[in-house]
Design an enzyme around this catalytic site. Sequence first.
Site, PDB file in Angstrom:
ATOM      1  N   GLU A  96       0.842  -1.188   0.000  1.00 16.77           N
ATOM      2  CA  GLU A  96       0.000   0.000   0.000  1.00 16.77           C
ATOM      3  C   GLU A  96       0.881   1.243   0.000  1.00 16.77           C
ATOM      4  O   GLU A  96       0.413   2.338   0.252  1.00 16.77           O
ATOM      5  CB  GLU A  96      -0.990  -0.009   1.155  1.00 16.77           C
ATOM      6  CG  GLU A  96      -0.392  -0.073   2.531  1.00 16.77           C
ATOM      7  CD  GLU A  96      -1.487  -0.079   3.599  1.00 16.77           C
ATOM      8  OE1 GLU A  96      -2.035  -1.159   3.835  1.00 16.77           O
ATOM      9  OE2 GLU A  96      -1.776   0.974   4.164  1.00 16.77           O
ATOM     10  N   CYS A 128      -3.183  -4.731   3.988  1.00 16.97           N
ATOM     11  CA  CYS A 128      -2.090  -5.593   4.464  1.00 16.97           C
ATOM     12  C   CYS A 128      -2.093  -6.996   3.885  1.00 16.97           C
ATOM     13  O   CYS A 128      -1.256  -7.820   4.254  1.00 16.97           O
ATOM     14  CB  CYS A 128      -2.117  -5.660   5.987  1.00 16.97           C
ATOM     15  SG  CYS A 128      -1.854  -4.068   6.757  1.00 16.97           S
ATOM     16  N   THR A 169       3.333   1.993  15.278  1.00 23.17           N
ATOM     17  CA  THR A 169       3.544   0.668  14.689  1.00 23.17           C
ATOM     18  C   THR A 169       3.847   0.662  13.197  1.00 23.17           C
ATOM     19  O   THR A 169       4.396  -0.328  12.701  1.00 23.17           O
ATOM     20  CB  THR A 169       2.280  -0.203  14.903  1.00 23.17           C
ATOM     21  OG1 THR A 169       1.154   0.499  14.374  1.00 23.17           O
ATOM     22  CG2 THR A 169       2.070  -0.505  16.371  1.00 23.17           C
ATOM     23  N   ARG A 216     -11.459   1.320  17.307  1.00 17.76           N
ATOM     24  CA  ARG A 216     -11.710  -0.015  17.876  1.00 17.76           C
ATOM     25  C   ARG A 216     -12.481  -0.922  16.915  1.00 17.76           C
ATOM     26  O   ARG A 216     -12.498  -2.144  17.088  1.00 17.76           O
ATOM     27  CB  ARG A 216     -12.437   0.116  19.208  1.00 17.76           C
ATOM     28  CG  ARG A 216     -11.566   0.798  20.241  1.00 17.76           C
ATOM     29  CD  ARG A 216     -12.263   0.935  21.556  1.00 17.76           C
ATOM     30  NE  ARG A 216     -12.430  -0.352  22.212  1.00 17.76           N
ATOM     31  CZ  ARG A 216     -12.952  -0.474  23.417  1.00 17.76           C
ATOM     32  NH1 ARG A 216     -13.337   0.586  24.074  1.00 17.76           N
ATOM     33  NH2 ARG A 216     -13.081  -1.659  23.964  1.00 17.76           N
ATOM     34  N   THR A 218     -11.544  -1.672  14.148  1.00 17.06           N
ATOM     35  CA  THR A 218     -10.558  -2.488  13.431  1.00 17.06           C
ATOM     36  C   THR A 218     -10.359  -3.861  14.084  1.00 17.06           C
ATOM     37  O   THR A 218      -9.790  -4.752  13.474  1.00 17.06           O
ATOM     38  CB  THR A 218      -9.175  -1.790  13.371  1.00 17.06           C
ATOM     39  OG1 THR A 218      -8.744  -1.540  14.712  1.00 17.06           O
ATOM     40  CG2 THR A 218      -9.240  -0.487  12.608  1.00 17.06           C
ATOM     41  N   HIS A 251      -1.391 -12.212  10.738  1.00 15.75           N
ATOM     42  CA  HIS A 251      -1.066 -10.801  10.518  1.00 15.75           C
ATOM     43  C   HIS A 251      -0.850 -10.132  11.881  1.00 15.75           C
ATOM     44  O   HIS A 251      -1.581 -10.387  12.830  1.00 15.75           O
ATOM     45  CB  HIS A 251      -2.198 -10.115   9.744  1.00 15.75           C
ATOM     46  CG  HIS A 251      -1.997  -8.638   9.627  1.00 15.75           C
ATOM     47  ND1 HIS A 251      -0.874  -8.101   9.060  1.00 15.75           N
ATOM     48  CD2 HIS A 251      -2.763  -7.588  10.043  1.00 15.75           C
ATOM     49  CE1 HIS A 251      -0.960  -6.772   9.100  1.00 15.75           C
ATOM     50  NE2 HIS A 251      -2.093  -6.442   9.692  1.00 15.75           N
ATOM     51  N   ASN A 283       4.305  -3.005  12.599  1.00 11.90           N
ATOM     52  CA  ASN A 283       3.403  -3.587  11.606  1.00 11.90           C
ATOM     53  C   ASN A 283       3.929  -3.228  10.222  1.00 11.90           C
ATOM     54  O   ASN A 283       3.896  -2.066   9.837  1.00 11.90           O
ATOM     55  CB  ASN A 283       1.994  -3.012  11.800  1.00 11.90           C
ATOM     56  CG  ASN A 283       1.005  -3.519  10.755  1.00 11.90           C
ATOM     57  OD1 ASN A 283       1.344  -4.373   9.937  1.00 11.90           O
ATOM     58  ND2 ASN A 283      -0.210  -2.993  10.794  1.00 11.90           N
ATOM     59  N   SER A 313      -7.171  -4.783   5.628  1.00 12.39           N
ATOM     60  CA  SER A 313      -8.346  -3.976   5.940  1.00 12.39           C
ATOM     61  C   SER A 313      -9.190  -3.786   4.698  1.00 12.39           C
ATOM     62  O   SER A 313      -8.681  -3.720   3.583  1.00 12.39           O
ATOM     63  CB  SER A 313      -7.917  -2.626   6.494  1.00 12.39           C
ATOM     64  OG  SER A 313      -7.367  -2.795   7.776  1.00 12.39           O
TER      65      SER A 313
END
Lengths: 363, 132
Positions: A96, A128, A169, A216, A218, A251, A283, A313
Amino acid sequence: MHTMTINNRETDLQVMKPDMPVGIVGYGAYIPRYRLPAEDVAKLWVGSSNRLPVSEKSVAGIDEDVVTMSIEAARNVLVRADVNPIDIGAVWVGSESHPYAVKPTSTVVAEAIGAVPNTQAADWQFACKAGTEAIQAAIGFVGSGMTKYALAIGMDTAQGRPGDALEYTAGAGGAAFLLGTSEESVATIGGSHSFVTDTPDFWRRQNARYPQHGKRFTGEPAYFRHIAECAEQLMNGLGTKPSDYTYAVFHQPNSKFPKQVAKILGFKTEQITTGLLASDVGNVYAGSALLGLTAVLDAAQPGDRILLVSFGSGAGSDAFDLSVNNRLSSCQNLAPTTKDYIERRTVIDYATYARYRGKLALK
Amino acid sequence: MQVPRNWRLQKQRYSLIGEVCEHCGVKLFPPRDVCPECSHGAQTLYQFTGIGNIHSFSQVFDPPNGHIENTPFIVALIKLEEGPMITAQLTDIDIEQVEIGMEVEMVTRKMSDDGVEGMIVYGYKFRPPVVD
């Protein structure tokens, strides 16, 4: 209007498998040299370092991007695979953070490793999980006999808005995999499954510099649902259970989520420790689960079985079942291991990070 | 930014592809039409290993256009293991860690760009090996 059929199917799912058995012929990791401690980010924005999501994240140098990082990972693949790059029929890069909006990353990588001009090249995008979907397509390409080898890469230099939760991250790194026939592979793909829905947990519009996320939101409806369902359906389809796997890699947007999803699915801590790198590198987005897989392949032995589940996502997961073959032992140390890259570590401060990531306007 | 010029030099800059003289066996970088050792033509492409040693180095504080973001940077003369001496930037290393004679390996990195809307130019730089 076309009337769609509501999909209530639950029991007749079929695991994705190619006609001919396919495996990973070579693998290669890449992590940049620089590390930004999460404490440094916290000091700047919240003044306290309680409950940090990782201890530090990897940061790309000023002269690095997804092109240069993919080239290094791909060169590590070629050393381990020992194949002539002109036999690679597809070069695919999932990310990305492709350096160009229009102009492929994959053609530069293909040129640099000597795979041009008679090859397929494309850039993939799905947050991701852009790297794992390239692997699935590569399995199809090789398993149908369309090409002898296909190279799939997941690599990112992730973006996080200064002060946002993602800034702790959003790291840099990833991995590359050459898919070929099972006979010459280091690990055979037993099957794969994908699970996707329209779940808006994280996005970045066309010309936006930084992504936005649903905070949240996510977690439960995005990360946990997709990974858990995808993994369970793959295992149901293959007739396997968590205890059949030596290693599992999920992940890793932080170090907490993968531990929680492992517990939900019934995996033990020792199955996920080897491939859990979030605390050291953050991440690395499209490279996240794949970098974990390279750490596992560095340590695995013939006969070991590995479960890999990515999450992107938007949202979706790709799950893979892998069985390690004898050839792995002879090529693990031919190129730098993931641990070698993690240990090659130079800590930088926030000011240097701001400069390296282009957050200072010079013009 | 000279797009065609950069495009013509891609192979040598991305991957350190030079030439070998089929007549006298000398390895050449950059590639040339005529061998400087024996004056024969028609060279064959040769992929250098990318391993070399630092012969000398310096630090650039007053850079040419396109390199301001990267300043200060280290430039070195590198003796490739096949023979040729080339000039290249060092990367992934701080100036106080650089030593004459130290082994370095080639990596492909961003060299410059033509602003945020222009072309990005990639090319070779050298760094200490990841594994000693």
